[in-house]
Write a protein that holds these residues in place. Structure first.
Motif, mmCIF file in Angstrom:
data_model
loop_
_atom_site.group_PDB
_atom_site.id
_atom_site.type_symbol
_atom_site.label_atom_id
_atom_site.label_comp_id
_atom_site.label_asym_id
_atom_site.label_seq_id
_atom_site.Cartn_x
_atom_site.Cartn_y
_atom_site.Cartn_z
ATOM 1 N N ALA A 100 15.563 -14.006 -10.984
ATOM 2 C CA ALA A 100 14.655 -11.887 -10.921
ATOM 3 C C ALA A 100 14.605 -11.902 -12.012
ATOM 4 O O ALA A 100 14.184 -10.628 -12.620
ATOM 5 N N GLY A 101 13.758 -13.181 -12.829
ATOM 6 C CA GLY A 101 13.228 -12.181 -14.274
ATOM 7 C C GLY A 101 14.353 -13.140 -15.156
ATOM 8 O O GLY A 101 13.518 -13.192 -16.146
ATOM 9 N N GLN A 102 15.437 -13.337 -14.877
ATOM 10 C CA GLN A 102 16.513 -13.690 -16.591
ATOM 11 C C GLN A 102 16.699 -15.146 -16.346
ATOM 12 O O GLN A 102 16.405 -16.117 -15.328
ATOM 13 N N PRO A 103 16.849 -15.810 -17.429
ATOM 14 C CA PRO A 103 17.263 -17.181 -17.930
ATOM 15 C C PRO A 103 18.093 -18.084 -17.112
ATOM 16 O O PRO A 103 19.458 -16.368 -16.885
ATOM 17 N N PRO A 104 18.550 -18.289 -16.935
ATOM 18 C CA PRO A 104 20.109 -19.452 -15.973
ATOM 19 C C PRO A 104 20.755 -19.666 -17.145
ATOM 20 O O PRO A 104 20.757 -19.470 -18.040
ATOM 21 N N ALA A 105 21.846 -18.655 -16.898
ATOM 22 C CA ALA A 105 23.775 -18.725 -17.631
ATOM 23 C C ALA A 105 23.814 -20.501 -17.092
ATOM 24 O O ALA A 105 23.997 -21.215 -16.222
ATOM 25 N N ARG A 106 24.568 -20.679 -18.233
ATOM 26 C CA ARG A 106 24.711 -22.236 -18.586
ATOM 27 C C ARG A 106 26.455 -22.624 -19.279
ATOM 28 O O ARG A 106 26.654 -21.565 -20.048
ATOM 29 N N GLY A 107 26.967 -23.117 -18.233
ATOM 30 C CA GLY A 107 28.586 -22.686 -18.598
ATOM 31 C C GLY A 107 29.449 -21.749 -17.773
ATOM 32 O O GLY A 107 29.060 -20.888 -16.992
ATOM 33 N N ARG A 108 30.651 -22.036 -17.812
ATOM 34 C CA ARG A 108 31.789 -21.457 -17.062
ATOM 35 C C ARG A 108 31.802 -20.479 -17.484
ATOM 36 O O ARG A 108 31.915 -18.638 -16.700
ATOM 37 N N GLU A 109 30.799 -19.977 -18.542
ATOM 38 C CA GLU A 109 31.757 -18.720 -19.500
ATOM 39 C C GLU A 109 29.911 -17.922 -19.076
ATOM 40 O O GLU A 109 30.542 -16.514 -19.059
ATOM 41 N N SER A 116 20.005 -18.435 -6.567
ATOM 42 C CA SER A 116 19.981 -17.630 -5.644
ATOM 43 C C SER A 116 18.012 -16.538 -6.169
ATOM 44 O O SER A 116 18.053 -16.865 -7.134
ATOM 45 N N TYR A 117 17.723 -16.091 -5.236
ATOM 46 C CA TYR A 117 16.312 -15.523 -5.033
ATOM 47 C C TYR A 117 16.604 -14.884 -4.528
ATOM 48 O O TYR A 117 16.938 -14.722 -3.513
ATOM 49 N N VAL A 118 15.756 -13.368 -4.702
ATOM 50 C CA VAL A 118 16.065 -12.277 -4.033
ATOM 51 C C VAL A 118 14.929 -11.464 -4.040
ATOM 52 O O VAL A 118 13.558 -12.140 -4.560
ATOM 53 N N ASP A 119 15.121 -10.288 -2.601
ATOM 54 C CA ASP A 119 13.858 -10.261 -2.497
ATOM 55 C C ASP A 119 13.420 -8.635 -4.156
ATOM 56 O O ASP A 119 14.031 -7.796 -4.309
ATOM 57 N N GLY A 120 12.850 -9.358 -4.830
ATOM 58 C CA GLY A 120 12.703 -8.699 -6.359
ATOM 59 C C GLY A 120 12.342 -7.472 -5.884
ATOM 60 O O GLY A 120 13.297 -6.108 -6.631
ATOM 61 N N LEU A 121 11.322 -6.651 -4.676
ATOM 62 C CA LEU A 121 11.314 -5.319 -5.079
ATOM 63 C C LEU A 121 11.820 -4.727 -4.790
ATOM 64 O O LEU A 121 11.843 -3.615 -5.285
ATOM 65 N N ALA A 122 12.420 -4.886 -3.877
ATOM 66 C CA ALA A 122 13.610 -4.270 -3.501
ATOM 67 C C ALA A 122 14.824 -4.658 -4.163
ATOM 68 O O ALA A 122 15.393 -3.205 -4.634
ATOM 69 N N MET A 123 15.601 -5.347 -5.393
ATOM 70 C CA MET A 123 15.683 -5.590 -6.285
ATOM 71 C C MET A 123 15.462 -4.314 -7.408
ATOM 72 O O MET A 123 16.745 -3.044 -7.609
ATOM 73 N N GLN A 124 14.223 -4.017 -7.519
ATOM 74 C CA GLN A 124 13.746 -3.437 -8.620
ATOM 75 C C GLN A 124 13.442 -1.437 -7.908
ATOM 76 O O GLN A 124 14.538 -1.236 -9.179
ATOM 77 N N ALA A 125 13.457 -1.903 -6.242
ATOM 78 C CA ALA A 125 13.858 0.157 -6.674
ATOM 79 C C ALA A 125 15.372 0.127 -6.398
ATOM 80 O O ALA A 125 15.412 1.533 -6.542
ATOM 81 N N ALA A 126 16.349 -0.646 -5.753
ATOM 82 C CA ALA A 126 17.672 -0.390 -6.277
ATOM 83 C C ALA A 126 18.155 0.031 -7.680
ATOM 84 O O ALA A 126 18.856 0.643 -7.889
#
Length: 128
Positions: A39-48, A114-124
């Motif tokens: 959804a536009g952010q970089p991946p999180a890598r590692g448990r922390e 995880s792939y999300v509906d970007g427009l619905a996410m922006q509205a929320a």
């Protein structure tokens, strides 16, 4: 792993998300795991980093819940289609379609995309 073991991992992992428990979510990942909410952010890598990303998700939608619509499980993966619901921190209703693709290694999550509906996410997430 076999399909039954992968299904068990899915059930435990999904329960951690339903409980909104970032520490338990991170524990079910391999040490070198990747979690990527596409959804536009970089991946999180590692448990922390994964723990922090999950905590951020719950800060955005404190009552986040998941309605499982479809699940396919194999020996080393699962795919799931869900709808995320709740109320965003800005007060907007959340109803966002989500598709997960998860790779498994040695009884833990290796990669979660995880792939999300970007427009619905922006509205929320928009200001109320």
């Amino acid at each position: 792993m076999d399909t039954n073991a992968t299904r068990d991992l899915f059930e435990r992992y999904h329960a951690c998300w339903e409980a909104r428990d970032p520490a338990r979510i991170a524990e079910l990942h391999t040490p070198d795991s990747v979690f990527h909410l596409h959804a536009g952010q970089p991946p999180a890598r590692g448990r922390e980093a994964i723990r922090a990303a999950a905590a951020d998700s719950f800060a955005l939608v404190p009552d986040l819940a998941f309605d499982l619509l479809a699940l396919r499980v194999g020996d080393d993966f699962w795919t799931a289609r869900m709808q995320m619901t709740g109320t965003s921190a800005t007060g907007n209703p959340v109803a966002i379609d989500l598709a997960d693709f998860v790779l498994v290694r040695d009884g833990a999550v290796l990669e979660k995309h995880s792939y999300v509906d970007g427009l619905a996410m922006q509205a929320a997430m928009a200001a109320a």
